[in-house]
Design an enzyme around this catalytic site. Structure first.
Site, short mmCIF file in Angstrom:
data_model
loop_
_atom_site.label_atom_id
_atom_site.label_comp_id
_atom_site.label_asym_id
_atom_site.label_seq_id
_atom_site.Cartn_x
_atom_site.Cartn_y
_atom_site.Cartn_z
N GLY A 56 0.81 -1.21 0.00
CA GLY A 56 0.00 0.00 0.00
C GLY A 56 0.85 1.26 0.00
N THR A 57 1.94 1.26 0.74
CA THR A 57 2.79 2.45 0.83
C THR A 57 3.35 2.82 -0.54
OG1 THR A 57 3.36 1.90 3.10
CG2 THR A 57 4.86 3.41 1.95
N ASN A 115 -8.07 4.01 8.68
CA ASN A 115 -7.47 2.86 9.35
C ASN A 115 -7.57 2.91 10.86
OD1 ASN A 115 -5.56 4.94 8.24
ND2 ASN A 115 -4.27 4.09 9.86
N GLN A 128 -7.72 -0.29 3.50
CA GLN A 128 -8.57 -0.83 4.57
C GLN A 128 -9.98 -1.19 4.09
OE1 GLN A 128 -7.55 -1.74 7.51
NE2 GLN A 128 -5.60 -0.69 7.71
N SER A 176 -3.40 -3.43 -0.75
CA SER A 176 -2.31 -4.11 -0.05
C SER A 176 -2.75 -5.53 0.26
CB SER A 176 -2.00 -3.35 1.24
OG SER A 176 -1.03 -4.04 1.96
N HIS A 186 -1.50 -7.77 2.57
CA HIS A 186 -1.46 -8.34 3.93
C HIS A 186 -2.66 -7.93 4.79
CE1 HIS A 186 0.40 -4.89 6.37
NE2 HIS A 186 0.51 -4.45 5.14
N THR A 242 12.51 -7.05 -10.74
CA THR A 242 12.03 -8.40 -11.07
C THR A 242 10.76 -8.72 -10.30
OG1 THR A 242 14.29 -9.07 -11.48
CG2 THR A 242 12.71 -10.84 -11.14
N CYS A 252 1.64 1.52 12.04
CA CYS A 252 2.76 2.23 11.44
C CYS A 252 3.16 3.44 12.27
CB CYS A 252 2.41 2.67 10.04
SG CYS A 252 1.36 1.51 9.22
#
Ligand SMILES: Cc1ncc(COP(=O)(O)O)c(C=O)c1O
Length: 379
Positions: free
Chosen positions: A70-71, A150, A177, A197, A199, A235, A322
């Site tokens: 996401g970042t 979030n 989110q 994202s 995760h 890659t 974060c």
């Protein structure tokens, strides 16, 4: 009992997503840019994952780019788009309760001469739509708004914000989110760029995606071997992409059922806390996502409570993961103009479909017992 209620920080990967990761790592490890058969096999696998993920948000596969999360998606969308379109205008607009992965790129762009505007928010963090209307002028090139906050789970009126676009202004949405909890269709919702994202939806860490509408001008922020149509060199991470796609496939096909389950867990916890403990403040608005409940227990420092809960096997956050190591207070709740004693005592419970009603009952039981004791000690 172990109760993981920090799912907005990271979710436990699905077993199927872990299995796919292992399978691809051991049998499909070639570089998709290689010209031989094994390279082609890897490239096919990457494209299959891209198709699955693109379909999950209603875009075409050639509009979907893999990133490291996401970042990076937010940085690429905001910086890449602003730099590519600076001749068209230099006003860019966001709001102050965005994640740092949006606010920091905006700060950077300000240092590069862009005019950054922040729309004021109300006490639940919802942006003032009239103020936004007034801020959009013919120099505006970018609006960036999150789908779901979030920290308190507020669901932003993305369609309404999209309807305000005019001239050269494009809309970027940080949907980290919201993805997997609310249905997303970028075409129907008139979104130009959207960050995801893996995760947060039971996929692996370190992989995400960015939707960029066809024909939108955007510059890369990483230069190299021209992968991802030169927008994101490096890659490709085939194993993580396959695992992310597997997680999305499971999440999207169970979206409604999972959301219903999470909503009932959230309401159950809210009722138990409000009935069982005096002076409980709910910081999540009515219109908030099923997975997040932010609650303050005035008189109890949230950091202390976090460790007391941890000692009982319950894992929560005091704010966004974060930020929680960096800052003493939540800037998000501060921007909502909440009083210091409410900010200092705020805890975020975040749910996944793996949680059970028994876990919620246990969490409520512990809190009902511990909060009055902690209040006495901290007086
Ligand atoms: C709203 C929001 N945007 C962006 C991110 C960053 O995503 P990632 O951890 O994949 O870099 C997060 C992570 O918590 C988030 O909650």
């Amino acid at each position: 009992m172990e109760v993981y209620l920090d799912n907005s920080a990271t979710t436990k990967p699905y077993e199927e997503a872990v299995n796919v990761m292992c399978e691809v790592m051991s049998s499909n490890y070639a570089n998709p840019s290689s010209l031989h058969r094994m390279g082609k096999f890897a490239e096919d696998s990457l494209n299959k994952s891209r198709e699955t993920l693109a379909k999950s948000i209603g875009c075409s596969p050639n509009e979907f780019y893999f990133t490291s999360g996401g970042t990076e998606s937010n940085n690429l969308a905001i910086i890449g788009y602003a730099m590519a379109n600076k001749r068209e205008g230099n006003r860019i607009i966001t709001q102050p309760t965005e994640h740092a992965a949006v606010l920091e790129p905006f700060k950077y762009l300000e240092s590069q001469g862009f005019e950054v505007c922040y729309v004021p928010v109300d006490s639940f963090g919802f942006p003032n739509i009239n103020a936004l209307k007034d801020l959009i002028n013919d120099k505006t090139i970018l609006l960036s708004f999150m789908y779901v906050n979030n920290e308190n789970g507020a669901i932003f009126p993305i369609e309404e914000i999209a309807s305000l676009k005019r001239g050269k202004a494009s809309l970027h949405v940080d949907a980290v989110q919201g993805y997997g909890k609310l249905s997303i269709n970028v075409k129907k919702q008139n979104i130009d760029m959207l960050s995801l994202s893996s995760h947060k939806i039971h996929g692996p860490n370190g992989i995400g995606g960015l939707y960029v509408k066809n024909n939108l001008k955007i510059n890369p922020i990483v230069y190299g071997g021209s992968q991802e149509k030169s927008l994101r060199s490096g890659t490709e991470n085939i194993a993580s992409a396959s695992s992310f796609a597997k997680a999305a496939e499971i999440k999207i096909s169970n979206l409604e059922e999972d959301a219903k389950k999470m909503e009932s867990l959230k309401q159950h916890l809210k009722e138990k806390l409000c009935c069982g403990i005096e002076n409980v403040i709910i910081n999540s608005p009515e219109n908030s996502v099923c997975s997040i409940l932010n609650v303050s227990f005035p008189g109890v420092k949230s950091e202390v409570l976090l460790h007391v809960l941890e000692s009982k096997g319950i894992y929560v956050s005091t704010g966004s993961a974060c930020n929680s190591k960096k800052k003493k207070y939540s800037y998000v709740l501060k921007e909502m103009n909440l009083k210091d004693n409410i900010i200092d005592s705020a805890v975020r419970f975040s749910f996944s479909s793996f949680n059970t009603i028994e876990e919620i009952d246990y969490t409520a039981e512990v809190l009902i017992k511990e909060i009055p004791l902690l209040r006495k000690i901290m007086k």
